[in-house]
Design an enzyme around this catalytic site. Structure first.
Site, short mmCIF file in Angstrom:
data_model
loop_
_atom_site.label_atom_id
_atom_site.label_comp_id
_atom_site.label_asym_id
_atom_site.label_seq_id
_atom_site.Cartn_x
_atom_site.Cartn_y
_atom_site.Cartn_z
N SER A 100 6.73 -20.53 -22.36
CA SER A 100 6.12 -21.78 -21.67
C SER A 100 5.98 -20.57 -20.15
O SER A 100 6.73 -19.30 -20.04
CB SER A 100 5.17 -22.65 -21.66
OG SER A 100 4.01 -22.86 -21.48
N ASP A 240 0.09 -21.81 -32.16
CA ASP A 240 0.21 -21.79 -30.93
C ASP A 240 -0.59 -21.61 -29.70
O ASP A 240 -1.22 -21.13 -30.17
CB ASP A 240 1.62 -21.00 -30.16
CG ASP A 240 2.23 -21.27 -28.96
OD1 ASP A 240 1.43 -21.63 -28.38
OD2 ASP A 240 3.48 -20.96 -29.27
N HIS A 267 3.05 -25.26 -29.84
CA HIS A 267 3.79 -24.53 -28.44
C HIS A 267 5.02 -24.90 -28.16
O HIS A 267 5.84 -24.93 -27.48
CB HIS A 267 2.39 -25.34 -27.10
CG HIS A 267 3.02 -24.59 -26.42
ND1 HIS A 267 2.79 -22.69 -25.79
CD2 HIS A 267 3.34 -24.92 -24.74
CE1 HIS A 267 3.73 -23.04 -24.58
NE2 HIS A 267 3.10 -23.80 -23.85
#
Length: 304
Positions: A100, A240, A267
């Site tokens: 991320s 995601d 995610h």
């Protein structure tokens, strides 16, 4: 470990003197902790050393709740990473795994072409926060109308810390952030750490994934990507919050890159599809461990 006048917490799994370049894990947020990525310690069972650390401001590292936006910068976290690599004596040979926000941070680091970087994994990351914000608008529109109205009402009133907002936010998270229910213990730990100390996250991101009003709201690494020389594996989940629109620039702009989409993940594929995630990651690591000239990431990973 010292980082200027502060301290960075770190953990090493495996043997740093065994000859294999360690995998340095950059967690998300900004302002999360290493906890939700702890299952990656299992890679040390294969002989792959793994280094986790908590970025400054959270977890076991120095907390600085009184610091303002001018302190919490991308440059700060790049400097912290460089400090970690040097103090652990691995700057001459290492791999990066960024999840991320950590993927964006890893890309910015890799774009400086550090001599010791053997490979880069960018997992579930956007290349541009402007694109991310646009995609968050689209994903929010898929939520039930009453959930959308609750979120908008609290954001307008500045009451995003209420239980009502949290419950509405959770609907989004259960669709696009973590498909495992109940949430795994490791993810709960990081979530609550950030909830209890939101200084960095609120300052740089905002109150939640889809209400980005912090200092990173317009940040992008797209212009840096062509400078990355390290063989790069890109990972995302089919469901995601880091949608294909946000991820695609990594593949389009990094010269030596490969994109793997995990079909049953959102995610957190390392928690949602651990076996498939491990298979993809180990196949990539096998090609860059002690990288020789001419070795390419695109020769190694399976097709998506």
């Amino acid at each position: 470990m010292p980082f200027g006048e502060y301290r960075t917490w770190y953990r090493v799994s495996g043997d740093l003197s065994g000859g294999r370049p360690p995998l340095v894990v950059l967690h998300g947020g900004p302002g999360s902790t290493h906890d939700y990525l702890l299952p990656m310690c299992e890679l040390s069972d294969t002989g792959q050393p793994v280094i986790h650390y908590d970025q400054l401001g959270n977890g076991g590292s120095t907390h600085l709740p009184d610091k303002g936006a001018d302190f919490w910068t991308v440059r700060l976290f790049l400097d912290e990473l460089d400090n970690l690599l040097e103090r652990l004596g691995v700057a001459g040979g290492y791999l990066l795994f960024g999840h991320s926000w950590g993927g964006m941070l890893g890309a910015a680091h890799a774009a400086t072409r550090p001599r010791g970087l053997r490979g880069l994994v960018i997992a579930n990351s956007p290349a541009s926060m402007t694109t991310w914000r646009a995609e968050m608008v689209r994903l929010r529109a898929t939520l039930p109308r009453e959930v959308q109205e609750t979120l908008a009402r609290h954001e307008a009133a500045g009451t995003t810390g209420t239980r009502s907002y949290f419950d509405a936010m959770r609907v989004f998270f259960d669709r696009y952030v973590c498909l495992v229910n109940p949430w795994p213990r490791e993810y709960q730990a990081s979530f609550m750490e950030m909830h209890n100390n939101p200084t960095v996250y609120y300052t740089m991101n905002g109150p939640t994934e889809f209400h980005v009003v912090g200092t990173l709201r317009d940040w992008s690494v797209e212009e840096l990507l062509p400078s990355i020389e390290a063989p790069t594996l890109i990972i995302s989940g089919r469901h995601d919050e880091a949608t294909p629109e946000t991820v695609r620039p990594f593949q389009d702009l990094i010269p030596d890159s490969r994109w793997e989409i995990l079909e049953n993940s959102s995610h957190l594929p390392h928690l949602e599809e651990p076996d498939r995630f491990r298979e993809v990651l180990l196949a990539y690591l096998a090609t860059v461990d002690g990288t020789q000239p001419g070795t390419r990431a695109s020769d190694a990973t399976t097709g998506s």
